[in-house]
Design a protein around this motif. Structure first.
Motif, PDB file in Angstrom:
ATOM      1  N   SER A  39       3.103  -1.750  -3.033  1.00  0.00           N
ATOM      2  CA  SER A  39       2.330  -2.833  -2.420  1.00  0.00           C
ATOM      3  C   SER A  39       2.985  -4.185  -2.613  1.00  0.00           C
ATOM      4  O   SER A  39       2.637  -5.155  -1.948  1.00  0.00           O
ATOM      5  CB  SER A  39       0.917  -2.869  -3.010  1.00  0.00           C
ATOM      6  OG  SER A  39       0.965  -3.062  -4.411  1.00  0.00           O
ATOM      7  N   ASP A  43       6.258  -7.791   3.235  1.00  0.00           N
ATOM      8  CA  ASP A  43       5.426  -7.431   4.378  1.00  0.00           C
ATOM      9  C   ASP A  43       6.109  -7.868   5.677  1.00  0.00           C
ATOM     10  O   ASP A  43       6.771  -8.898   5.737  1.00  0.00           O
ATOM     11  CB  ASP A  43       4.064  -8.125   4.239  1.00  0.00           C
ATOM     12  CG  ASP A  43       3.126  -7.761   5.368  1.00  0.00           C
ATOM     13  OD1 ASP A  43       3.018  -8.576   6.310  1.00  0.00           O
ATOM     14  OD2 ASP A  43       2.515  -6.696   5.306  1.00  0.00           O
ATOM     15  N   GLN A  44       5.925  -7.065   6.728  1.00  0.00           N
ATOM     16  CA  GLN A  44       6.515  -7.356   8.046  1.00  0.00           C
ATOM     17  C   GLN A  44       6.079  -8.726   8.556  1.00  0.00           C
ATOM     18  O   GLN A  44       6.888  -9.496   9.078  1.00  0.00           O
ATOM     19  CB  GLN A  44       6.086  -6.266   9.039  1.00  0.00           C
ATOM     20  CG  GLN A  44       6.605  -6.451  10.453  1.00  0.00           C
ATOM     21  CD  GLN A  44       7.997  -5.871  10.631  1.00  0.00           C
ATOM     22  OE1 GLN A  44       8.446  -5.087   9.795  1.00  0.00           O
ATOM     23  NE2 GLN A  44       8.670  -6.242  11.697  1.00  0.00           N
TER      24      GLN A  44
END
Length: 277
Positions: A39, A43-44
């Motif tokens: 996690s 992130d994209q």
């Protein structure tokens, strides 16, 4: 803005998706080999916003675009990554961009290309690190304030009887906080007897004893009495070996005995109500 910087920005725009994919794959692959959780990988959406900012800021005056950079930097900080992880992520992007420039055989000296890449990324990266530092300082200050508030609480246990439990090491700054809270609390709760509980203090040396004696004297000057409780055998031995004089302070080895003594000093006592039925 120089042509070289503009050319690099245009290169990023033209190869945006390719650069982003390689950046995310490279960073997340390296991150997966560390102890970080999945996690925590980039992130994209965050990657896309970073690349878009690099493309767009060159078209705007930096002072007019600083608000957007500022907001993006705050979101990066909210990922709660350590500083070295953020630095690794941003550095990975620069390495990917440099590799792509060489792969596409963009003309120019490699060292100059590295310098120009840094000029493109530095305004955003600088703001990210500034936000991280500010956030870290705010967190430290809030934690320090919280610890100060909890470090020397004065707790009312009976009418006119209060307890100050001390836990951890007592230094000069904390001793001042103890004194302030003690005097304010005595007045606030109209204390007649204050129990200073040192059960949780690991070491009592000459300095700590001096602070305790000062606190007891201050309590006496505002019209209350003080008891020192929680003196463990090893602490008692240390006090004797150091020649510390606590003869002017009433002492008890446990908080329970201290409370019993405080009740007697205020003409009260605990009595049994008999067996429960």
């Amino acid at each position: 803005m120089s042509l070289k910087i503009s050319g690099i920005v245009e290169f990023i725009r033209m190869h945006r998706d390719e650069i982003m994919k390689d950046w995310i794959d490279r960073f997340n692959k390296a991150d997966a080999q560390s102890i970080s959780a999945e996690s925590d990988q980039i992130d994209q959406a965050i990657a896309a916003e970073y690349v878009n900012i690099l493309i767009e800021w060159s078209k705007n005056k930096e002072d007019e675009f600083s608000g957007k950079i500022h907001e993006f930097s705050k979101r990066i900080v909210q990922l709660d990554w350590p500083m070295d992880k953020i630095a690794q992520c941003l550095h990975t992007f620069e390495k990917i961009l440099f590799a792509k420039l060489l792969e596409k055989q963009i003309p120019g000296d490699p060292l100059e290309l590295l310098s120009e890449i840094e000029k493109v990324t530095s305004p955003v990266n600088r703001e990210v690190f500034l936000q991280y530092t500010s956030s870290y300082e705010r967190t430290i200050n809030l934690q320090k304030m919280a610890l100060q508030e909890l470090s020397a609480p004065l707790i009312p246990v009976f009418d006119s009887i209060t307890v100050m439990p001390l836990i951890g090491t007592i230094d000069t700054d904390r001793a001042k906080r103890i004194m302030e809270n003690l005097l304010k609390g005595v007045v606030k709760y109209r204390s007649e007897v204050v129990l200073i509980d040192i059960t949780g203090v690991p070491v009592v040396d000459t300095m700590v004893a001096h602070h305790i004696i000062q606190a007891a004297e201050a309590v006496r000057l505002v019209g209350a009495k003080s008891l020192l409780v929680g003196i463990r055998p090893e602490i008692a031995q240390t006090i004797v070996n150091l020649g510390i004089d606590l003869s002017q302070i009433t002492t008890k080895n446990t908080l329970q005995k201290g409370i019993e003594a405080a009740l007697e000093m205020t003409n009260r006592k605990i009595v049994s109500m008999g067996e429960r039925r």
